[in-house]
Design an enzyme around this catalytic site. Structure first.
Site, short mmCIF file in Angstrom:
data_model
loop_
_atom_site.label_atom_id
_atom_site.label_comp_id
_atom_site.label_asym_id
_atom_site.label_seq_id
_atom_site.Cartn_x
_atom_site.Cartn_y
_atom_site.Cartn_z
N GLN A 14 30.45 20.75 33.03
CA GLN A 14 31.13 21.31 34.20
C GLN A 14 30.76 22.77 34.46
OE1 GLN A 14 35.21 19.73 32.92
NE2 GLN A 14 35.33 19.67 35.14
N CYS B 260 40.55 16.93 38.44
CA CYS B 260 39.38 17.45 37.73
C CYS B 260 38.93 18.73 38.40
CB CYS B 260 38.26 16.41 37.76
SG CYS B 260 36.76 16.94 36.92
N LEU B 261 38.61 19.74 37.60
CA LEU B 261 38.18 21.01 38.19
C LEU B 261 36.86 20.88 38.93
CD1 LEU B 261 39.16 23.49 35.32
CD2 LEU B 261 40.38 23.08 37.47
N GLY C 261 41.62 21.33 30.73
CA GLY C 261 40.44 20.94 29.96
C GLY C 261 39.18 21.24 30.74
N HIS D 24 39.44 12.29 29.06
CA HIS D 24 38.82 12.79 30.30
C HIS D 24 37.62 13.68 29.96
CE1 HIS D 24 39.31 14.45 34.58
NE2 HIS D 24 38.46 15.29 34.02
N GLU D 25 37.79 14.59 29.00
CA GLU D 25 36.69 15.51 28.65
C GLU D 25 35.55 14.75 27.94
OE1 GLU D 25 36.84 18.10 30.25
OE2 GLU D 25 38.99 18.00 30.60
N HIS E 295 33.40 13.19 30.42
CA HIS E 295 32.45 14.13 31.03
C HIS E 295 31.17 14.22 30.21
CE1 HIS E 295 34.25 16.05 34.51
NE2 HIS E 295 35.38 16.32 33.88
ZN ZN Z 1 37.17 16.78 34.72
#
Ligand code: ZN
Length: 182
Positions: free
Chosen positions: A50, A107-108, A45, A149-150, A153
């Site tokens: 991000q 998380c990226l 995701g 999670h997204e 963000h």
């Molecule tokens: Zn993340």
């Protein structure tokens, strides 16, 4: 095009992102670039902040593992996971339809850090699509977790905000270091 993924410590990750009022070519291209960026980073995701854009847009693809959910309903009817992947959506609205359960997240934007996060195990998600249609899904497992999670963000919330108080303390030093590097 592969975009640069913003890392922990960057203020854009803490912004409450703006609603997308109109989908234009720039947004469609951004969504495709976000998917390409996510695949390149082996993520499941990615949210627009991000990649430095504070709008309510995110992408998800968990199709690599059909067993990562135990059910999926699209508009109230059972549907195969592959039929809705990859997901690109704007302005998500979530309802929680199951008690919380703990599972590991990463998380990226927070490299080399994974931790247990407690979240509702299933969601009903209303996910406006880029073509103007609205996808309403109910699901659990990794997909429910990724949607939450997204969506976090888009509200400036990171998974490290949701770990247990004890874990927060143990992550504090590592996060400070990440913020300084970022
Ligand atoms: Zn993340």
């Amino acid at each position: 095009m592969i975009l640069e993924i913003v890392q922990y410590g960057h203020p854009v990750l803490r912004e409450r992102c703006k609603r997308v009022e109109q989908v234009d070519d720039a947004i469609r291209i951004l969504a495709d670039d976000m998917l390409e960026t996510m695949y390149d980073a082996n993520g499941v995701g990615l949210a627009a902040p991000q990649v430095g854009v504070a709008i309510r847009l995110a992408v998800i693809d968990v199709a690599h593992d059909p067993d990562c959910i135990s059910f999926l309903k699209v508009d109230g009817k059972d549907a195969p996971l592959a039929s809705i992947m990859p997901l690109k959506f704007i302005n998500p609205e979530l309802e929680f339809i199951a008690p919380k359960e703990r599972d590991t997240e990463g998380c990226l934007s927070i490299q080399d850090l994974r931790a247990e996060v407690n979240r509702p195990a299933a969601v009903k998600a209303t996910l406006p699509q880029l073509d103007g249609s609205v996808l309403v899904i109910e699901t659990d497992g990794l997909l429910a977790r990724a949607i939450q999670h997204e969506t976090d963000h888009l509200n400036g919330v990171l998974f490290t905000d949701r770990v247990s108080p004890a874990m927060k303390i143990s992550l504090r030093r590592k996060l400070r270091r990440l913020a300084e590097d970022g």
